[in-house]
Enzyme design. Structure first.
Site, PDB file in Angstrom:
ATOM      1  N   ASP A  88      38.583  30.859  41.999  1.00 34.71           N
ATOM      2  CA  ASP A  88      39.489  30.399  40.948  1.00 34.71           C
ATOM      3  C   ASP A  88      38.897  29.142  40.318  1.00 34.71           C
ATOM      4  OD1 ASP A  88      41.830  29.444  39.541  1.00 34.71           O
ATOM      5  OD2 ASP A  88      43.074  30.552  40.956  1.00 34.71           O
TER       6      ASP A  88
ATOM      7  N   ARG B 101      40.797  27.454  37.728  1.00 32.07           N
ATOM      8  CA  ARG B 101      41.834  26.996  36.792  1.00 32.07           C
ATOM      9  C   ARG B 101      42.138  25.507  36.887  1.00 32.07           C
ATOM     10  NH1 ARG B 101      46.422  31.335  37.781  1.00 32.07           N
ATOM     11  NH2 ARG B 101      45.396  31.388  39.810  1.00 32.07           N
TER      12      ARG B 101
END
Ligand SMILES: [Zn+2]
Length: 417
Positions: free
Chosen positions: A331, A333
């Site tokens: 990830d 983000r």
């Protein structure tokens, strides 16, 4: 070309001496200052290079299209925006959070209020808004269905008799205060600058050559917010708030692709936002352009293929591994910057948070935003092929709270099924 630009200044800016404007210095930026005038406008346009006080340029990644339009001679390089009638449709702020240089580091809290810099505008400084606030009606099939079965009612205020939903919406481009971004991530400003410079192929040499410039407009997507109910009540602690913070997933959000739960989560967030607005509170959906966990859609689709083709088929225990194989991480983000938009709106408490993500929850709490209830997605809204994703997230401790039935097998469809 320069004399043409100066004569345009002269005409549009009230006849002040254009030589004075041309030679006047870049305004100083005092991030977190008490008023717009003390903070100073952020100028990243190239119209007058002497006026620039920020690295990068406006409109995120779309700046590349602007460059293309200028190269293709369909746009004049000295075009000055005519901002007549573009002011925000609703007043937002100022809030106390705007005056704290550590609270908001990834957007310009004064970005929608270009008019606050009227002195600079009058003197020919090219100030572009980085935030726009407007109103709209949205028409969502799942909301219509919820009205049909009586979960949402037509009240004539939030939901119109035509079954559309009234919203205020705002588009927010990223504006990074580099010392604050570095601090948020626990890295040195020079390491951050060097990383940004090198990993964009040297796109912005000012990152390493102009350490006096502290503000950077990165070429990435921004955030859109949708507010349900009275936007004036946002940030008012007496008015309860329901909120969904959603990261873009074009395949599911727009096209209804059933491999993930993104659109069901988004629509569920819209529904609880409407419910709260109708109960006298406010609802908020924050939509961040972070496609494919900020890895991009190409990486995401590669991962889908790898998941479907791996020995043993698409299954929860291999879900995160396949992403890490392709991208090196699961990830990207970085929810660390996500709370800034809530600080901008003056929000200090979310009463109903439509997410079970611990990463989002922790980021908000770390930034001093209290969370009341965390609202899970109802199991019946999870598409069958998305059970792999949701089981993987539960197993990884990504979620708290079970949302699936253990009797159902969590195995995804085969690639060509
Ligand atoms: Zn998705």
């Amino acid at each position: 070309m320069m004399s043409e630009a100066m004569s345009t200044d002269h005409v549009r800016n009230g006849g002040l001496d254009s030589i004075f404007d041309q030679n006047s210095p870049a305004p100083r930026i005092n991030w977190g200052a008490a008023t717009a005038a003390e903070r100073g406008p952020i100028i990243a346009t190239l119209r007058n290079p002497r006026h620039r006080n920020a690295i990068g340029t406006h409109a995120g990644g779309y700046s590349v299209y602007r460059a293309l339009a200028i190269a293709a001679r369909t746009l004049a390089s000295d075009h000055m925006a005519d901002l007549t009638d573009t002011a925000p449709a609703e007043r937002i702020g100022p809030h106390p959070q705007w005056l704290d240089d550590k609270r908001i580091v990834s957007l310009d809290p004064w970005g929608h209020l270009a008019g606050e810099f009227r002195d600079h505008l009058a003197r020919g400084y090219d100030i572009r808004p980085t935030i726009a606030v407007t109103r709209a009606h949205i028409d969502v099939p799942e909301v219509r269905a919820a009205i049909g079965v009586g979960r949402i009612r037509v009240d004539g205020r939030v939901v119109t008799p035509a079954r559309t939903v009234r919203v205020m919406k705002a588009a927010i481009d990223p504006v990074w205060y580099l010392p604050g971004i570095a601090e948020r991530f626990g890295v040195s400003e020079s390491d951050l600058r060097r990383g940004l410079y090198e990993q964009t192929g040297g796109m912005y040499s000012d990152l390493v050559e102009r350490e006096d410039l502290k503000v950077f407009l990165p070429p990435i997507g921004g955030t859109t917010i949708y507010c349900f109910g009275d936007p004036d009540k946002l940030g008012d602690v007496k008015t309860p708030l329901a909120c969904r913070v959603h990261d873009e997933c074009n395949g599911s959000d727009v096209f209804g692709s059933d491999i993930c739960t993104c659109r069901p989560y988004l629509v569920h967030g819209i529904e609880i936002a409407i419910e709260m607005a109708q109960a006298g509170g406010t609802g908020l959906v924050v939509y961040n352009r972070k496609e494919g966990r900020a890895l991009g859609e190409v990486t995401k689709f590669l991962v889908y293929n790898a998941r479907k083709r791996q020995a043993g088929g698409d299954r929860p225990e291999a879900y995160f591994k396949r992403t890490a194989c392709v991208a090196g991480v699961e990830d990207m983000r970085f929810q660390e910057l996500m709370p800034d938009v809530l600080h901008w709106l003056g929000v200090t408490r979310i009463d109903r948070f439509a997410s079970m993500s611990d990463v989002k929850y922790d980021a908000l709490v770390r930034q001093g935003i209290a969370i009341g209830e965390r609202v899970p997605i109802p199991a019946e809204l999870v598409p069958a092929d998305a059970r792999v994703e949701i089981e993987a997230k539960i197993a990884a401790g990504y979620f708290t709270g079970a949302v699936t039935s253990p009797s159902l097998q969590a195995t995804g469809r085969a690639l060509h099924e």
